[in-house]
Write an enzyme that holds these catalytic residues in place. Structure first.
Site, short mmCIF file in Angstrom:
data_model
loop_
_atom_site.label_atom_id
_atom_site.label_comp_id
_atom_site.label_asym_id
_atom_site.label_seq_id
_atom_site.Cartn_x
_atom_site.Cartn_y
_atom_site.Cartn_z
N SER A 63 0.67 -1.07 -0.07
CA SER A 63 0.07 0.08 -0.35
C SER A 63 0.75 1.17 -0.17
O SER A 63 0.28 2.29 -0.18
CB SER A 63 -1.01 -0.01 1.02
OG SER A 63 -2.04 -1.01 0.83
N GLY A 304 4.89 9.00 6.57
CA GLY A 304 5.06 7.67 6.00
C GLY A 304 3.99 6.82 5.47
O GLY A 304 2.89 7.52 5.29
N ASP A 306 2.87 2.29 5.07
CA ASP A 306 3.31 0.92 5.31
C ASP A 306 2.33 0.35 4.30
O ASP A 306 1.63 0.97 3.59
CB ASP A 306 2.69 0.34 6.51
CG ASP A 306 3.34 1.09 7.87
OD1 ASP A 306 4.47 1.73 7.61
OD2 ASP A 306 2.80 0.79 8.98
#
Length: 462
Positions: A63, A304, A306
């Site tokens: 993802s 960020g 993940d």
């Protein structure tokens, strides 16, 4: 030695040990501090073949692909071809959901920030042809609306498939070609693959899974999920250094090699701005931007994303104000614990940023009345049944459905205990983490309307 050199020596020494500790078959890491970059790798890309991982090995990024899709969308925003707050139907008139009013209203911004509100785990396989996304959009007409657009965060894979199709329509070419021409080429990426036909040209990692709770890990039964979910993260693979290069684009506000042809600094800044606050899940960020997950870590703002695919997990963290970034790619085992050891160490050493402590169940949790939480909460891919036994203990039973059941994923039953207001937490860790279960809203009878585990799963028992 610089701190980055010291980190490189630490990785060469400790990474093989940490892989063994956390039962991770292989991992690759790339780290930058300023303009300097190091990388490292260890372990086996497949337990079946025994091929060793190298720094040039490609892993699926899952993802994290969503940020690449968001970047393609924001290029079109810069060109004046997309208005973030205009309905998606301006460009995709064929877009339909079960709730027609919602389909008419949903905007590009809501899709980017996971606030569109419809069921998001739709993994319909529409084939491997270049028309797979076009076909995918036509299969959403029965997808239910969970809440009004803009009301709540709920992670939405299908929304990013729609964004990928939006890019295709406005560029007049397939999504994979858009990735290659508008991101791979200007960033100078050399070890990146849009699917298995390209990945096989490199040393490619294979995901590893446990197909039963107590079984040993084994190579995943297939390499990738359906091509129709590519913009959400079903196929994109690359080496850690190439993922880091993409991260540097967003960390350095569009400066650096090739960056001026990708995105301008104002757009990069806009992507990192707070769009929606998340429930207090503790293992995700505090908020979401336009593609990016935002973490309010002690010491600095961290951005960020993940990624998780079939037995592979990926992590990307940037600390823009310190010009530090870390990419970690793995192919099985307790990837989250490895992330905390490797990425946590790198951020602490280079950026002075400590990862927040992971949520854990209290040592002596109180027994509570679980009547607000008891019931069945459902999505396309799983049912979660919450019960309370005669001793007052609360349990959640997970029953996989759809593609996950077909792939052999096993259900489980875990005890939940009180963690915080309207939040329960499993006593037993799963993949190295205790994921808080947040109960949201009211169904009119005093019971929670949603069970939120990153997705808002609606009550399905009336």
């Amino acid at each position: 030695m610089t701190k980055l050199d010291e980190l490189g020596a630490w990785l060469n020494d400790r990474l093989p040990v940490l892989l063994s500790t956390h039962d991770v078959p292989a991992a690759a890491v790339a780290v930058c501090a300023g303009t300097e970059v190091i990388d490292a790798a260890a372990g086996l890309l497949s337990s079946a073949t025994g091929v060793a991982a190298t720094a040039d090995s490609v892993f699926q990024i899952g993802s994290i692909t969503k940020v690449w899709t968001a970047t393609l969308v924001m290029q079109l925003v810069e060109e004046g071809r997309i208005d973030l707050d205009a309905p998606l139907r301006r460009h995709l008139p064929e877009f339909c959901l079960a709730d027609e009013a919602a389909a008419r209203a949903i905007t590009v911004r809501q899709l980017l920030s996971h606030t569109a509100g419809f069921e998001g785990d739709i993994f319909t396989d529409t084939g491997t042809g270049e028309d797979c996304l076009e076909k995918y959009v036509t299969q959403l007409g029965d997808v239910p609306q969970l809440f009004p657009p803009g009301d709540l965060f709920s992670y939405n894979n299908a929304g990013y498939c729609l964004l990928g199709r939006l890019v295709e329509v406005l560029r007049g070419k397939p999504y994979d070609d858009c990735l290659r021409e508008h991101l791979f080429a200007p960033l100078g990426l050399t070890h990146a693959a849009t699917g298995p036909a390209e990945a096989i040209m490199f040393r490619a990692a294979v995901g590893h899974m446990r197909l039963a709770p107590e079984a040993d890990q084994e190579p995943a039964p297939i390499w990738a999920l359906a091509r129709s979910n590519a913009p959400a993260g079903s196929r994109l693979a690359m080496r850690a250094r190439d993922l880091l290069t993409f991260g540097q684009l967003h960390m350095n506000a569009g400066t650096g090699s090739g960056a001026s042809t990708v995105l301008g600094p104002g757009t990069i800044k806009a992507m990192q701005e707070w769009q929606v606050e998340l429930p207090d899940l503790r293992v995700l960020g505090n908020a979401w931007g336009l593609g990016w997950e935002l973490f309010d870590a002690p010491g600095a703002v961290v951005i960020g994303h993940d990624g998780n695919t079939l037995g592979q997990a990926a992590f990307l963290r940037l600390v823009p104000e310190r010009r530090v970034a870390v990419a970690l790619l793995t192919n099985g085992g307790d990837a989250y614990a490895l992330y905390r050891d490797v990425v946590g160490h790198a951020l602490a050493e280079l950026a002075g940023v400590d990862l927040p402590a992971p949520p854990v169940p209290p040592a002596d949790p109180p027994r509570i009345d679980g009547s607000r939480y008891v019931g069945v909460f459902s999505s396309r891919v799983a049912d979660l049944r919450v019960t309370q036994d005669d001793d007052g203990r609360i349990w959640v039973e997970t029953r996989p459905k759809d593609v996950f059941a077909e792939l052999g994923e096993q259900g489980d039953c875990k005890e939940l205990v009180h963690f915080a207001d309207d939040t329960l937490i499993p006593l037993k860790a799963d993949h190295g983490m205790h994921l808080p279960h947040v109960f949201v809203g009211d169904d009119g009878a005093g019971r929670a309307r949603y069970l939120h585990v990153g997705r808002a799963m609606p009550r399905a028992d009336g």
